[in-house]
Write a protein that holds these residues in place. Structure first.
Motif, PDB file in Angstrom:
ATOM      1  N   ASP A  55       0.866  -1.326  -0.075  1.00 13.88           N
ATOM      2  CA  ASP A  55       0.054   0.066   0.108  1.00 13.88           C
ATOM      3  C   ASP A  55       0.826   1.530   0.005  1.00 13.88           C
ATOM      4  O   ASP A  55       0.777   2.319   0.788  1.00 13.88           O
ATOM      5  CB  ASP A  55      -0.966  -0.039   1.316  1.00 13.88           C
ATOM      6  CG  ASP A  55      -1.997  -1.119   0.859  1.00 13.88           C
ATOM      7  OD1 ASP A  55      -2.487  -1.645   0.056  1.00 13.88           O
ATOM      8  OD2 ASP A  55      -2.463  -1.549   2.212  1.00 13.88           O
ATOM      9  N   CYS A  56       2.045   0.998  -0.785  1.00 14.15           N
ATOM     10  CA  CYS A  56       2.874   2.377  -1.212  1.00 14.15           C
ATOM     11  C   CYS A  56       3.458   2.916   0.234  1.00 14.15           C
ATOM     12  O   CYS A  56       3.828   3.863   0.545  1.00 14.15           O
ATOM     13  CB  CYS A  56       2.058   3.814  -1.401  1.00 14.15           C
ATOM     14  SG  CYS A  56       1.035   3.355  -3.040  1.00 14.15           S
ATOM     15  N   MET A  57       3.727   1.736   1.131  1.00 14.12           N
ATOM     16  CA  MET A  57       4.528   1.916   2.198  1.00 14.12           C
ATOM     17  C   MET A  57       5.850   0.926   2.182  1.00 14.12           C
ATOM     18  O   MET A  57       5.757  -0.167   1.873  1.00 14.12           O
ATOM     19  CB  MET A  57       3.767   1.406   3.630  1.00 14.12           C
ATOM     20  CG  MET A  57       2.418   2.433   3.809  1.00 14.12           C
ATOM     21  SD  MET A  57       2.859   3.948   4.291  1.00 14.12           S
ATOM     22  CE  MET A  57       3.184   3.675   6.365  1.00 14.12           C
ATOM     23  N   ASP A  58       7.159   1.557   2.544  1.00 16.66           N
ATOM     24  CA  ASP A  58       8.253   0.731   2.608  1.00 16.66           C
ATOM     25  C   ASP A  58       8.249   0.404   4.069  1.00 16.66           C
ATOM     26  O   ASP A  58       8.370   1.302   4.987  1.00 16.66           O
ATOM     27  CB  ASP A  58       9.302   1.526   2.230  1.00 16.66           C
ATOM     28  CG  ASP A  58       9.669   1.750   0.859  1.00 16.66           C
ATOM     29  OD1 ASP A  58       9.299   0.774  -0.025  1.00 16.66           O
ATOM     30  OD2 ASP A  58      10.282   2.753   0.223  1.00 16.66           O
ATOM     31  N   GLY A  65      11.519  -3.637  16.317  1.00 18.78           N
ATOM     32  CA  GLY A  65       9.837  -3.519  15.985  1.00 18.78           C
ATOM     33  C   GLY A  65       9.761  -3.246  14.300  1.00 18.78           C
ATOM     34  O   GLY A  65      10.762  -3.286  13.652  1.00 18.78           O
ATOM     35  N   LEU A  66       8.508  -2.882  14.060  1.00 21.23           N
ATOM     36  CA  LEU A  66       7.954  -2.746  12.582  1.00 21.23           C
ATOM     37  C   LEU A  66       8.202  -1.092  12.397  1.00 21.23           C
ATOM     38  O   LEU A  66       7.646  -0.154  13.171  1.00 21.23           O
ATOM     39  CB  LEU A  66       6.657  -3.078  12.621  1.00 21.23           C
ATOM     40  CG  LEU A  66       5.902  -2.698  11.422  1.00 21.23           C
ATOM     41  CD1 LEU A  66       6.680  -3.399  10.306  1.00 21.23           C
ATOM     42  CD2 LEU A  66       4.585  -3.103  11.308  1.00 21.23           C
ATOM     43  N   SER A  67       8.952  -0.807  11.202  1.00 19.65           N
ATOM     44  CA  SER A  67       8.999   0.601  10.749  1.00 19.65           C
ATOM     45  C   SER A  67       8.372   0.643   9.391  1.00 19.65           C
ATOM     46  O   SER A  67       8.718  -0.124   8.533  1.00 19.65           O
ATOM     47  CB  SER A  67      10.486   1.086  10.928  1.00 19.65           C
ATOM     48  OG  SER A  67      10.604   2.314  10.446  1.00 19.65           O
ATOM     49  N   CYS A  68       7.559   1.639   8.995  1.00 20.94           N
ATOM     50  CA  CYS A  68       7.041   1.725   7.599  1.00 20.94           C
ATOM     51  C   CYS A  68       6.843   3.233   7.436  1.00 20.94           C
ATOM     52  O   CYS A  68       6.661   3.921   8.333  1.00 20.94           O
ATOM     53  CB  CYS A  68       5.547   1.187   7.675  1.00 20.94           C
ATOM     54  SG  CYS A  68       5.496  -0.428   7.905  1.00 20.94           S
ATOM     55  N   CYS A  69       7.228   3.661   6.057  1.00 20.67           N
ATOM     56  CA  CYS A  69       7.279   4.994   5.659  1.00 20.67           C
ATOM     57  C   CYS A  69       6.491   5.012   4.290  1.00 20.67           C
ATOM     58  O   CYS A  69       6.802   4.257   3.377  1.00 20.67           O
ATOM     59  CB  CYS A  69       8.688   5.639   5.603  1.00 20.67           C
ATOM     60  SG  CYS A  69       9.473   6.049   7.155  1.00 20.67           S
ATOM     61  N   SER A  70       5.857   6.007   4.091  1.00 20.96           N
ATOM     62  CA  SER A  70       4.996   6.095   2.702  1.00 20.96           C
ATOM     63  C   SER A  70       5.813   6.648   1.724  1.00 20.96           C
ATOM     64  O   SER A  70       6.852   7.473   2.113  1.00 20.96           O
ATOM     65  CB  SER A  70       3.805   7.212   3.160  1.00 20.96           C
ATOM     66  OG  SER A  70       3.446   7.323   1.727  1.00 20.96           O
TER      67      SER A  70
END
Length: 110
Positions: A55-58, A65-70
């Motif tokens: 969904d356009c998140m890296d 932990g979990l890290s996500c960036c658009s």
């Protein structure tokens, strides 16, 4: 033409600086049975050290932990000339700067 390349490079920096990110800290529920990875927002398990795009998140999973960036810029935080606008395509995970008067023409602010 060189000014267009500079503008595109600067836009890329703006995208990187204004991306929406979140971090979900890894929670240890049972010290005798530590987790083997991170669980994403959909409940899917990902191994430590893994990276994926959804969904356009890296996103990435570490022992922290979990890290996500658009990967898409936020239209409200990108500073553009008045005659230009940012068009975001969430299906293709892409964005481009176009003329407000004609969305088929890329915007050249100079």
């Amino acid at each position: 033409m060189a000014s267009l390349h500079v503008f595109i490079c600067l836009l890329g920096l703006v995208v990187l600086c204004h991306s929406d990110c979140f971090f979900q800290e890894l929670v240890l529920k049972d010290l005798k049975n530590p987790p083997k990875g991170c669980v994403d927002l959909d409940g899917k398990q990902h191994a430590f050290g893994s990276e994926w795009v959804r969904d356009c998140m890296d996103c990435s999973c570490t022992s922290e932990g979990l890290s996500c960036c658009s990967t898409l810029p936020d239209a409200n935080t990108v500073d553009l000339p008045e005659e230009c606008e940012l068009v975001v395509n969430k299906e293709a995970c892409s964005a481009k700067v176009v003329m407000k008067s004609d969305n088929t023409k890329e915007c050249n602010p100079i």
